[in-house]
Design a protein around this motif. Structure first.
Motif, PDB file in Angstrom:
ATOM      1  N   PRO A   1      95.309 -33.468  64.010  1.00 18.64           N
ATOM      2  CA  PRO A   1      96.261 -32.977  62.983  1.00 18.64           C
ATOM      3  C   PRO A   1      95.904 -33.486  61.592  1.00 18.64           C
ATOM      4  O   PRO A   1      96.606 -34.311  61.020  1.00 18.64           O
ATOM      5  CB  PRO A   1      97.612 -33.531  63.436  1.00 18.64           C
ATOM      6  CG  PRO A   1      97.402 -34.049  64.801  1.00 18.64           C
ATOM      7  CD  PRO A   1      95.969 -34.360  64.958  1.00 18.64           C
ATOM      8  N   THR A   2      94.786 -33.018  61.050  1.00 18.05           N
ATOM      9  CA  THR A   2      94.342 -33.422  59.725  1.00 18.05           C
ATOM     10  C   THR A   2      94.127 -32.167  58.904  1.00 18.05           C
ATOM     11  O   THR A   2      93.403 -31.273  59.326  1.00 18.05           O
ATOM     12  CB  THR A   2      93.014 -34.192  59.816  1.00 18.05           C
ATOM     13  OG1 THR A   2      93.129 -35.190  60.816  1.00 18.05           O
ATOM     14  CG2 THR A   2      92.670 -34.843  58.503  1.00 18.05           C
ATOM     15  N   LYS A   3      94.773 -32.124  57.725  1.00 20.56           N
ATOM     16  CA  LYS A   3      94.643 -30.925  56.895  1.00 20.56           C
ATOM     17  C   LYS A   3      93.265 -30.896  56.245  1.00 20.56           C
ATOM     18  O   LYS A   3      92.672 -31.938  55.993  1.00 20.56           O
ATOM     19  CB  LYS A   3      95.704 -30.952  55.789  1.00 20.56           C
ATOM     20  CG  LYS A   3      97.041 -30.479  56.257  1.00 20.56           C
ATOM     21  CD  LYS A   3      98.011 -30.433  55.081  1.00 20.56           C
ATOM     22  CE  LYS A   3      99.382 -30.025  55.587  1.00 20.56           C
ATOM     23  NZ  LYS A   3     100.451 -30.421  54.692  1.00 20.56           N
ATOM     24  N   ARG A   4      92.811 -29.688  55.936  1.00 20.59           N
ATOM     25  CA  ARG A   4      91.527 -29.569  55.239  1.00 20.59           C
ATOM     26  C   ARG A   4      91.589 -30.285  53.891  1.00 20.59           C
ATOM     27  O   ARG A   4      90.634 -30.931  53.475  1.00 20.59           O
ATOM     28  CB  ARG A   4      91.202 -28.098  54.998  1.00 20.59           C
ATOM     29  CG  ARG A   4      90.824 -27.359  56.249  1.00 20.59           C
ATOM     30  CD  ARG A   4      90.282 -26.001  55.894  1.00 20.59           C
ATOM     31  NE  ARG A   4      90.099 -25.186  57.084  1.00 20.59           N
ATOM     32  CZ  ARG A   4      89.501 -24.003  57.087  1.00 20.59           C
ATOM     33  NH1 ARG A   4      89.045 -23.526  55.944  1.00 20.59           N
ATOM     34  NH2 ARG A   4      89.359 -23.317  58.192  1.00 20.59           N
TER      35      ARG A   4
ATOM     36  N   LYS B   1      97.689 -28.355  65.601  1.00 19.08           N
ATOM     37  CA  LYS B   1      96.780 -29.345  66.202  1.00 19.08           C
ATOM     38  C   LYS B   1      97.530 -30.508  66.836  1.00 19.08           C
ATOM     39  O   LYS B   1      96.960 -31.262  67.621  1.00 19.08           O
ATOM     40  CB  LYS B   1      95.822 -29.902  65.140  1.00 19.08           C
ATOM     41  CG  LYS B   1      95.009 -28.867  64.408  1.00 19.08           C
ATOM     42  CD  LYS B   1      93.907 -28.287  65.257  1.00 19.08           C
ATOM     43  CE  LYS B   1      93.318 -27.045  64.633  1.00 19.08           C
ATOM     44  NZ  LYS B   1      92.996 -27.189  63.220  1.00 19.08           N
TER      45      LYS B   1
ATOM     46  N   LEU C   1      88.781 -31.799  62.340  1.00 21.23           N
ATOM     47  CA  LEU C   1      89.756 -30.731  62.125  1.00 21.23           C
ATOM     48  C   LEU C   1      90.495 -30.333  63.399  1.00 21.23           C
ATOM     49  O   LEU C   1      91.461 -29.583  63.348  1.00 21.23           O
ATOM     50  CB  LEU C   1      89.069 -29.514  61.505  1.00 21.23           C
ATOM     51  CG  LEU C   1      88.704 -29.687  60.029  1.00 21.23           C
ATOM     52  CD1 LEU C   1      88.017 -28.445  59.500  1.00 21.23           C
ATOM     53  CD2 LEU C   1      89.934 -29.982  59.183  1.00 21.23           C
TER      54      LEU C   1
ATOM     55  N   SER D   1      97.646 -24.451  60.793  1.00 24.05           N
ATOM     56  CA  SER D   1      96.666 -24.992  61.735  1.00 24.05           C
ATOM     57  C   SER D   1      96.869 -26.487  61.951  1.00 24.05           C
ATOM     58  O   SER D   1      96.687 -26.996  63.050  1.00 24.05           O
ATOM     59  CB  SER D   1      95.255 -24.681  61.268  1.00 24.05           C
ATOM     60  OG  SER D   1      94.853 -25.594  60.290  1.00 24.05           O
ATOM     61  N   CYS D   2      97.280 -27.182  60.880  1.00 24.00           N
ATOM     62  CA  CYS D   2      97.459 -28.637  61.028  1.00 24.00           C
ATOM     63  C   CYS D   2      98.614 -28.952  61.986  1.00 24.00           C
ATOM     64  O   CYS D   2      98.502 -29.828  62.844  1.00 24.00           O
ATOM     65  CB  CYS D   2      97.705 -29.255  59.659  1.00 24.00           C
ATOM     66  SG  CYS D   2      97.920 -31.023  59.708  1.00 24.00           S
ATOM     67  N   GLU D   3      99.701 -28.191  61.829  1.00 25.37           N
ATOM     68  CA  GLU D   3     100.872 -28.414  62.679  1.00 25.37           C
ATOM     69  C   GLU D   3     100.541 -28.123  64.148  1.00 25.37           C
ATOM     70  O   GLU D   3     100.917 -28.863  65.062  1.00 25.37           O
ATOM     71  CB  GLU D   3     102.000 -27.492  62.181  1.00 25.37           C
ATOM     72  CG  GLU D   3     103.363 -27.734  62.791  1.00 25.37           C
ATOM     73  CD  GLU D   3     103.897 -29.112  62.463  1.00 25.37           C
ATOM     74  OE1 GLU D   3     103.567 -29.625  61.383  1.00 25.37           O
ATOM     75  OE2 GLU D   3     104.624 -29.671  63.309  1.00 25.37           O
TER      76      GLU D   3
END
Lengths: 542, 318
Positions: free
Chosen positions: A376-379, B76, A373, B72-74
């Motif tokens: 850049p990996t979505k949950r 990261k 996590l 949060s993904c962006e």
């Protein structure tokens, strides 16, 4: 939606477990199908079944013997009536000969063929005779239908004797007439009582033989009205039963000696039955008045006693239990209910419990999920990827199991084996859907909880609980013969979702397993959806 | 300068006084920001909010202008992270893990990873499960830093490292700092924060007590001296001169005093009249600074406690 790197990571982390579980389950299945198949676990069942088939045959044989004996005595009486009319026969023959001569004079020599005689001359002559008061007087005490039948049959036999050139005596013609009448009556009775044509034919032939023998015997002893027919009747029936038994084995692969043995055995059974019957009858009639009702009652009871077989002699409950044991499908029980619902599910279950936990909750608990996590990996991508892996692992496991089971069935005898290819494919499909439901549930627990402790105890705990309930429920389910069944144990089946995998329906060829599998698939899907959405929204201690 | 991280009134209440309360701070681009605090004070909870692992109950957490939870993904894409607890995925050895991590990061160029491995003297081919704590920490450092992103978040990154390796690691951090990266790290070691950070926040029971600038502390206009007297008379007389005494140790006739730089010559003149055992300068550092802050906090607490207890007594009297 699916992250390749994560998928690869899950493969690497779980492949040893996967291989161990898949191979051991496949080997287990192969052993169950092939080895037990070759050992012939159905032998005991078959021999038990044979006992009951033989018992049925024996009972049938004994019944035939007693019936034959009674028929013989009745036939002696019946023939005595016809024999008294023998004096009228020469004039009857004369009338027929006159009719034929007249016909041939008109249509030419030889024009009275068998067809013409049977369909024109005889019926015409019979109707003339019946309306003739002189002849009618000769048959006092017999109703018109019987007289017509007698005359028609007699003239046919007489005419056939002429045409075929067989020089039968008048006595022989009369005897044959009687036997034919008995044959026709017996055949009609059997048909009326619902037997097939073949069965009716067999027993009518038997009746005819008995009647012919009785008629001949009466002719021999007609001068002695005190003659006791019981001994000759017994002998005659015994011989006929023996003949019948030998004939029934004629086309089979038994040797001549063996066929003779079967014949003798049948004769012995027949003799025993008749002797027992007479003993019981005499016993029952002792000191009783010989009214028709009492006689009939005594005969019925004596026949019942004489025709008892093994299965009638053991207590009814035991007999039912044994018979059920004989009819039980041991392969269905072992492969369907024990392997596919219990033994074969155990290891895949352990795999699913451990893997589902390790894919989410385990990684959150240990903290290793942070490495995924923090990229850049979505949950959502994580859950969907892990789910894809779980479904793929399970699918490939059952694909292997399907291949192995099909090979095993092919080795065990293909479609002639107790479980055919279609059924084994459906069993594998059912087991996959069941495991899919369990996997969905375990995945949901893994997504809901942050600790291995909770995820395993709820997801794994309930799954194993289901399996244990299925094991306990087996002792109460209908696949177990009633002698071993404890119906209260069936309660456990209601506590287990594995019950929705209806192997009995699959093996019986009914379709009720389909909607049950649909429910299982639904359970799996609900678990997945709840898990995926919850994981998106919860706090992660990473 | 633009704020890379902005936290406003962040609250996460776990009940029983646990959690973090009303946290507000911001980190500028290129700044190195540190957290210090006891175990369980809430450092990790704040960092988890920055990473989007936890959802804020109250307040705002923005990283690079984006909401830390929703995007949060962006986020990261430009943030690297070393978690506080080192637990690796279920993989064979370090190389497999690093390659897998590179796949997840969609990273193709491993040059920087190789540089880090050499610098930390890491043997990545070792079995992950048999690695010592220090080796695991090194592996985690490589895995996090190899993508060379703009923002680095580190949760107690030096635990388990031997003193030499700690030095090497701090060198790496300073290199990153030179590259202009924004770094946030938590630690329990004051010295390592002092060498790397621009500003350090002290956290106590979920509250930020103080945010200190290292520059300010180092270039403080005050100087601290420890002075020990030979006899009790001098010891008592010195007190009358009204220097600001920070610490008194009567047993040894010792004072620690703080004076501004321009008064140093006056002090030495005054001291001519006393018999001294020794005098030494006490260097000011982060640890001392925070100790002073903490002392004040405790004093205030004690005062308020006393006041409240007095009130209670009065209530009882009535």
């Amino acid at each position: 939606m699916i992250n390749k790197a994560l998928f690869k990571q899950s493969c690497k982390a779980n492949w040893v477990k996967w291989l161990a579980v898949t191979l051991s389950t496949c080997i287990m299945l192969m052993i169950v199908i092939i080895v037990l198949g070759n050992l012939g676990i159905n032998d005991i069942r078959d021999s038990l079944k044979d006992v009951f088939v033989q018992a049925d045959q024996e009972s049938y044989l004994k019944e035939n013997s007693v019936d034959g004996y009674e028929l013989y005595l009745t036939s002696v009486d019946g023939y005595s009536v016809l024999y008294a009319k023998a004096v009228y026969m020469p004039s009857l023959q004369q009338s027929f000969n006159d009719a034929v001569t007249e016909f041939e004079e008109y249509y030419g020599e030889g024009s009275a063929t068998k067809e013409i005689r049977d369909n024109q001359i005889i019926p015409q002559l019979v109707s003339v005779i019946i309306s003739n008061p002189m002849f009618a007087g000769a048959f006092v005490g017999m109703d018109d239908a019987t007289v017509t039948m007698f005359l028609t049959t007699y003239l046919t036999v007489y005419s056939d004797n002429q045409l075929n050139g067989t020089s039968k005596t008048n006595d022989e013609i009369l005897q044959e007439t009687y036997a034919k009448m008995v044959y026709q009556n017996a055949y009609q009775q059997e048909i009326v009582s619902g037997k097939t044509e073949e069965e009716a034919f067999t027993s009518a032939i038997f009746a005819k033989s008995v009647a012919l023998d009785a008629a001949k015997e009466y002719t021999k002893n007609s001068i002695n009205p005190e003659f006791d027919y019981s001994q000759v009747a017994t002998n005659c029936v015994n011989l006929l039963i023996q003949e019948q038994a030998e004939q029934s084995f004629a086309g089979s692969d038994l040797s001549e000696d063996e066929i003779k043995q079967q014949g003798v055995a049948a004769k012995v059974i027949s003799n025993t039955a008749i002797t027992t019957y007479l003993l019981w009858y005499n016993q029952l009639m002792e000191g009783q008045e010989e009214t028709p009702e009492i006689v009939l009652q005594a005969k019925t009871e004596a026949k019942n006693q004489a025709t008892k077989s093994i299965s009638d002699q053991i207590p009814e409950k035991v007999a039912v239990a044994l018979q059920e044991l004989g009819n039980m499908d041991i392969y269905g029980l072992i492969i369907g209910s024990i392997f596919y619902k219990i033994a074969g599910l155990l290891l895949p279950m352990v795999f699913v419990i451990m893997t589902a936990n390790g894919l989410l909750a385990g990684q959150v608990d240990s903290g290793s999920m942070a490495y995924v996590l923090s990229t850049p990996t979505k949950r959502r991508t994580v859950t969907v990827t892990q789910l894809a892996y779980l479904a793929f692992a399970l699918f490939s496991m059952f694909a292997m199991l399907t291949i192995f089971s099909v090979i095993a069935v092919a080795i065990a005898g293909g479609n002639s084996f107790a479980i055919n290819f279609g059924e084994i494919l459906l069993l594998n499909l059912g087991a996959y859907v069941t495991m899919f439901a369990i996997a969905g549930f375990c995945f949901m627990c893994s997504a809901l909880f942050n600790t291995t402790k909770h995820s395993l105890s709820i997801g794994g705990g309930l799954t194993i609980f289901s399996l244990v309930c299925t094991i306990l429920g087996l002792f109460g389910s209908a696949v177990v013969p009633s002698a071993m069944r404890i119906s209260a144990m069936n309660f456990f089946n209601y506590l287990s979702i594995i019950t929705l995998f209806d192997t009995v329906s699959i093996l019986d060829g009914t379709l009720s397993f389909l909607w049950k599998l649909a429910i299982l698939a639904g359970i799996g899907l609900i678990g997945i959806i709840v898990g995926v959405f919850r994981f998106d929204k919860k706090d992660l201690p990473l | 300068m633009e704020n890379i991280i902005e936290v406003k009134n962040l609250t996460k209440d776990y009940g029983q006084n646990r959690g973090i309360f009303d946290i507000t701070f911001s980190v500028k681009k290129g700044e190195v920001f540190g957290f210090v605090g006891t175990n369980g004070s809430g450092k990790t909870t704040i960092i988890r909010h920055l990473m989007g692992f936890l959802k804020a109950q109250k307040g705002q957490v923005n990283v690079l202008g984006l909401d830390a939870w929703k995007d949060s993904c962006e986020i990261k894409k430009s943030v690297e992270y070393i978690p506080g607890e080192i637990a690796f995925p279920d993989l064979n050895n370090g190389i497999t893990f690093l390659k897998n991590q590179a796949d997840l990061l969609k990273l193709e160029n491993m040059n920087y990873a190789d540089y880090l491995i050499q610098k930390l003297q890491l043997d990545p081919s070792a079995n992950l499960k048999r690695m010592s704590k220090g080796m695991k920490q090194k592996t985690a450092i490589v895995a996090a830093l190899m993508a060379d992103k703009d923002v680095i978040i580190l949760d107690e990154p030096t635990t388990g490292l031997d003193p030499l390796m700690r030095e090497t690691f701090l060198e790496i951090i300073l290199e990153e700092k030179k590259k202009g990266k924004t770094i946030i790290m938590s630690s329990q070691m004051f010295d390592e924060l002092e060498t790397t950070c621009d500003r350090v926040a002290l956290i106590l029971d979920g509250h930020i007590i103080d945010i200190a600038s290292i520059d300010d502390i180092k270039n403080s206009k005050k100087i601290f001296y420890k002075i020990e007297f030979k006899n009790e008379k001098d010891f008592k007389d010195f007190k009358k001169l009204k220097y600001k005494i920070i610490r008194t140790q009567e047993k040894y006739f010792q004072y620690t005093i703080s004076i501004s730089k321009d008064k140093v010559s006056k002090l030495f003149n005054d001291l001519k009249n006393f018999k001294l055992k020794f005098i030494s300068e006490v260097k000011q550092n982060l640890e001392k600074h925070f100790k002073e802050v903490l002392l004040k906090v405790y004093e205030n607490e004690n005062k308020s406690n006393q006041k409240s207890s007095k009130k209670e007594v009065k209530k009882n009297d009535k």
